[in-house]
Design an enzyme around this catalytic site. Structure first.
Site, short mmCIF file in Angstrom:
data_model
loop_
_atom_site.label_atom_id
_atom_site.label_comp_id
_atom_site.label_asym_id
_atom_site.label_seq_id
_atom_site.Cartn_x
_atom_site.Cartn_y
_atom_site.Cartn_z
N GLY A 29 6.60 0.36 1.05
CA GLY A 29 6.30 1.56 1.73
C GLY A 29 5.94 1.69 3.23
O GLY A 29 6.02 0.67 3.81
N ASN A 30 6.00 2.72 3.66
CA ASN A 30 5.75 2.95 5.18
C ASN A 30 4.18 3.29 5.23
O ASN A 30 3.47 3.44 4.29
CB ASN A 30 6.21 4.23 5.73
CG ASN A 30 7.84 4.25 5.72
OD1 ASN A 30 8.21 3.24 5.88
ND2 ASN A 30 8.22 5.34 6.02
N ARG A 31 3.53 2.88 6.57
CA ARG A 31 2.07 2.89 6.80
C ARG A 31 2.24 4.61 7.02
O ARG A 31 2.87 5.32 7.78
CB ARG A 31 2.03 2.34 8.16
CG ARG A 31 1.97 0.83 7.86
CD ARG A 31 1.52 0.04 8.96
NE ARG A 31 0.34 0.40 9.68
CZ ARG A 31 -0.19 -0.17 11.08
NH1 ARG A 31 0.31 -0.89 11.44
NH2 ARG A 31 -1.38 0.32 11.56
#
Ligand code: C5P
Length: 221
Positions: A29-31
């Site tokens: 996932g992305n931050r």
């Protein structure tokens, strides 16, 4: 937000990250805290719009007057977005994961031996924003994207504006204190074909109001 500024308009906003599951215990996932997207959805609702907020996995309260749809993966976000169309305005503030595992492993992937390399097969996720912008039957009057960049912010933002056929892009520099990700404040620059505007560092709630005002302005242009 000025009450009535977006009266009678339907706005679809995406916010937060997406999580792409590798196996039952791990994801890519992305931050992203989702704070900017949630603030924009709240501001649009205060401005009188009908707002659908498609939210990735975040721990944030639903803003008043906003219809929220929770999703996990990019593919789920895409489907929720398309289910929410037609709309007048699309604001893609989500930090969509760019890659997803080619296959989900139903059993937990075992660790390799120490010093060994684990290779993952990843495929591109759908570019939701570009797909939305390319739709001609979605009734959209304005499509807005975000660009989080560490460098060459203006160049990359302008490239995205063109390549994804957007009406407006909001660029912010990440990796500097007081901006992006988990921060409550942000500084940003908006670009549209033929113009740009700087927004000095401010709380995301305040920037969201400024962004909604700019959206209303661009709708009139
Ligand atoms: O190309 P990049 O990912 O930097 O573009 C960011 C913009 O595109 C954001 O508005 C984001 O919500 C959107 N996006 C998307 N689907 C993807 C990747 C990005 O909608 N798979």
């Amino acid at each position: 937000a000025t009450p009535g500024l977006l009266q009678g308009l339907k706005v679809v906003v995406t916010a937060g990250p997406t999580y792409e599951d590798l196996d039952p215990v791990r994801y890519l996932g992305n931050r992203s805290s989702g704070k900017m997207g949630f603030a924009v959805a709240a501001s649009a609702a205060r401005a009188g719009a009908e707002v659908v907020l498609v939210a990735g996995p975040v721990q944030l309260p639903t803003p008043p007057g906003v219809q929220r749809v929770d999703v996990r993966s990019a593919e789920q976000m895409r489907q929720a977005v398309f289910a929410a169309l037609p709309a007048d305005i699309y604001i893609g503030a989500a930090a969509v994961a760019d890659y997803t595992p080619r296959a989900f492993s139903p059993s937990k992937i075992k660790k390799t031996g120490t010093g060994q390399v684990l290779a993952l097969d990843l495929v591109r996720t759908p570019d939701i924003l570009a797909e939305v912008a390319a739709r001609e039957d979605a009734g959209l009057k304005l499509v807005v994207g975000f660009a989080a960049e560490t460098d060459n912010v203006a160049d990359y933002a302008r490239q995205k504006l063109t390549s994804k056929r957007l009406d407006l892009i909001i660029a912010n520099r990440v990796g500097v204190p007081g901006a992006g990700f988990e921060s409550d404040t942000n500084a940003m620059t908006a670009f549209w074909p033929g113009g740009e505007r700087d927004f000095a560092s401010a709380p995301k709630v305040q920037l969201a109001d400024a962004l909604v005002a700019l959206v209303a302005e661009r709708l009139q242009a």
